[in-house]
Design an enzyme around this catalytic site. Structure first.
Site: not given
Lengths: 66, 261, 366
Positions: B101, B162, B188, B210-211
């Site tokens: 990535k 994030g 994101a 993710n976050t």
């Protein structure tokens, strides 16, 4: 003698190989990748490459990331 | 349900079993990762590459990632194409495969990617045989150039990394989905499962989260919720949502003349 | 890779079967989408979609206003010559038809140009027959240069050329290229074009793409409805326009929807395309390609044109004459009979009364 490891001047005994340095730090060699003087050092060369004064060593491993 | 049978996501020649891609950063403990991966069903899992900290001994993250997963290292920390290429080559030397990535960020305030450097890095790494998934600010001509440069999929941001703010770039991502003949993976900004479902209903090929999972009170449960949301969104997309009727307006007929004698 | 690769994918496609399975709720679902797939477009061309024509019209009208505003571009054709080496069975200029053949001299081109310019139009379409001997590229380029002073936009509807030739004409001041494939069915095409250079289906099919490569600003494609199954030709016309727009995103791509009209050759249409069919095609095209131009000629009658103005059309011809030098000598024989012989001023007045601003000049190369 001093070599540069991960951006910091580090004391190393003359004649130390890459492999010996890594193991000396308590790191399992299978978990890291080594860049030696800006070139990726293949794993099989670690036992024979001896560190010299002012060599640049980057030792990296995977961490969490997104 | 006929549509679902042949609904496969293929990237770089691999069939990807889940349209939820999972990041492994920011977990309170890496020990949670195997359970989160299992609960979410994720098949592609991202990791980052960092200098080893000789003082703080940590277990290698890779040992927490189930063997059947595809490992996708990112180039986080790279500020230009050259650094991204360097990180990618080191990642490949670890023997974890050839997925990468590309993430080139030269802006520490907003953490927005540098599209131009990302194109350069994509070109170099694709030519070296990497399966390249570039993270980018959604822009049609950049996406086209990334594809020409050899990208296997395009990963536009939904909102800054994030931020958990959802898909603020919706209109631009819709254009990419319409125009780009490669999987579009929203990366994101997705903060909630409903937003992941929204991306999938729009026709995104997958999402990377993710976050939102890592910082949930119960990451395992949140991983599962994202897995279900992504699947639901995909099924809804394939099912073809019904017509949303605009408010009926008394507009004069435009085809009445066809019935006049 | 040319548009033919995309057309050939439908070689074995069961159009009849596809049309039969279309239901009204499927049409409604498509009308709610912001971007249609190629097969969505085909669905809107199905006979069953006739039941949703008013809904389609509202959507098409709204999209046209959104992208083009309340404006209508006016243009007019100028026939430079009618020498032709083709035998297109449906065309008045067929080489076998006995009619006086002529081409305009430089003086006549200027005089005809002056006559047109008096109407206020700044947008002209130059036509010739297919004769490299009588009307070579250099002749067309000279004509463009003569007219450049009076017209800010010069279009071209002549025989198929090479990339270099299109580039030569672009350099001479030509902005737009129009090329009708007539029919996209290669077998029907062969029967309709028994002799002459136009017999080469592929060379003609790829001509608009060559114009894109040569640096023209706009291309206009289309089929002559009635020569073959109109629904298939409508589908492939849209496919062709979509292909060009995707591959050449900086081009202005338009589609014309001409229907066959009676003319001196007396060739009857294979299928009768009704007003309702024409409307359905134009609406489907607008909904499929919201930003494309749709060109409406004076082959259609005045009252129908007035009604069609609100259904997606963006360009209309006006003050038309299809004969060579017809504005100087009223008795010449035209390529086809026009059905709306109103002057530019009359068409402009009609548009104004419907709430459109007639646009005479919308472009000037700097």
């Amino acid at each position: 003698m001093k070599v540069n490891v991960n951006g910091e001047a580090t004391d190393v005994q003359e004649g130390t190989t890459i492999l010996a340095f890594i193991e000396g730090k308590g790191i399992r060699p299978g978990t890291v990748v080594v860049e030696y003087n800006l070139e990726i050092a293949p794993r099989e060369t670690w036992g024979s490459v001896k560190l010299a004064v002012e060599d640049q060593l980057q030792i990296v491993s995977f961490v969490g990331g997104g | 349900m006929k549509n679902q049978l042949n609904d496969k996501l293929i990237i770089g020649g691999c069939e990807i079993k889940s349209r939820l891609l999972l990041g492994t950063g920011k977990f309170s403990s890496d020990k949670l990762i195997p359970e989160v991966v299992k609960a979410s069903g994720a098949h592609v899992v991202t990791v980052a590459l960092r200098r080893v900290d000789f003082d703080a001994r940590r277990e290698n993250i890779v040992s927490f990632i189930p063997k059947e997963c595809i490992l996708m290292p990112n180039t986080s920390g790279a500020r230009n194409a050259q650094e991204a290429v360097r990180i990618a080559r080191m990642a490949k030397a670890s023997g974890c495969g050839n997925w990468i990535k590309i993430e080139v960020i030269a802006d520490n305030r907003y953490l927005l990617p540098d599209n131009l450097e990302t194109i350069k890095a994509t070109e170099i790494l694709a030519a070296e045989g990497f399966i390249v998934l570039p993270y980018m600010s959604p822009d049609l001509s950049v996406a086209k150039k990334l594809l020409e440069a050899g990208a296997a999929a395009i990963m536009p941001l939904g909102s800054p990394i994030g931020s958990n703010r959802g898909i603020k770039t919706k209109e631009l991502i819709k254009i990419l989905i319409e125009e780009i003949a490669a999987p579009i993976i929203v990366d994101a900004g997705i903060g909630r499962p409903s937003e992941a479902a929204e991306a999938m209903e729009m026709g995104a090929a997958a999402v990377l989260v993710n976050t939102a999972v890592a910082t949930a009170a119960d990451p395992v449960a949140m991983g599962r919720a994202f897995g279900l949301a992504v699947e639901a969104g995909r099924i809804a997309f394939l099912a073809g949502p019904g017509a949303v009727r605009e408010q009926a307006e008394a507009s004069s007929p435009l085809t009445g003349f066809l019935h006049e004698k | 890779m040319t548009v033919y690769n995309e057309i050939a994918q439908y070689d074995d496609f069961d159009f009849t079967g596809y049309f039969e399975q279309v239901r009204e709720d499927e049409v409604c679902r498509i009308l709610a989408k912001t971007r249609l797939s190629v097969l969505d477009y085909l669905t809107l061309l199905a006979p069953c979609a006739e039941n949703c024509l008013e809904e389609m019209a509202q959507k098409a009208h709204q999209l046209t206003i959104q992208h083009f505003g309340n404006t209508m571009l006016l243009f007019t054709p100028m026939y430079l010559a009618n020498f032709c080496t083709n035998q297109c069975v449906y065309c008045g200029f067929n080489m076998k038809n006995e009619l006086p053949r002529k081409k305009l001299s430089p003086t006549e081109i200027e005089a005809e140009g002056n006559a047109i310019a008096q109407s206020g139009l700044k947008h002209i379409l130059l036509l010739t027959g297919d004769s490299r001997k009588e009307t070579p590229v250099s002749y067309i380029a000279d004509a463009a240069r003569l007219l450049e002073k009076q017209f800010t936009c010069i279009g071209l509807e002549v025989y198929a050329l090479s990339v270099e030739e299109y580039a030569q004409l672009a350099a001479a001041g030509v902005d737009e290229m129009t090329m009708f494939q007539e029919t996209y069915d290669p077998v029907a095409y062969e029967q309709l074009h028994p002799a002459g250079p136009k017999r080469n289906y592929h060379f003609r099919l790829d001509a608009p793409e060559r114009a894109c490569q040569a640096g023209m600003r706009a291309v206009n494609v289309g089929a002559l409805l009635g020569l073959d199954d109109w629904r298939k030709d409508a589908f492939f016309s849209g496919l062709h326009a979509d292909y060009l727009q995707r591959k050449y995103p900086d081009m202005e791509v338009s589609v014309s929807t001409p229907r066959m009209q009676p003319h001196a050759g007396g060739f009857p249409p294979k299928t009768i395309v009704t007003d309702l069919n024409l409307v359905q095609y134009m609406l489907a095209l607008r909904i499929f390609m919201p930003r494309s131009g749709i060109t409406l000629s004076t082959r259609e009658k005045g009252p129908l044109r007035d009604s069609l103005a609100k259904l997606g059309v963006t360009k209309m011809s006006a003050g038309v004459c299809t004969a060579v030098g017809g504005r100087l000598h009223k008795d010449e024989v035209g390529q086809f009979e026009i059905s709306d012989d109103r002057s530019v001023a009359e068409v402009a007045a009609m548009l104004s009364s419907q709430g459109f601003q007639p646009v005479y000049k919308n472009w000037q190369q700097l």
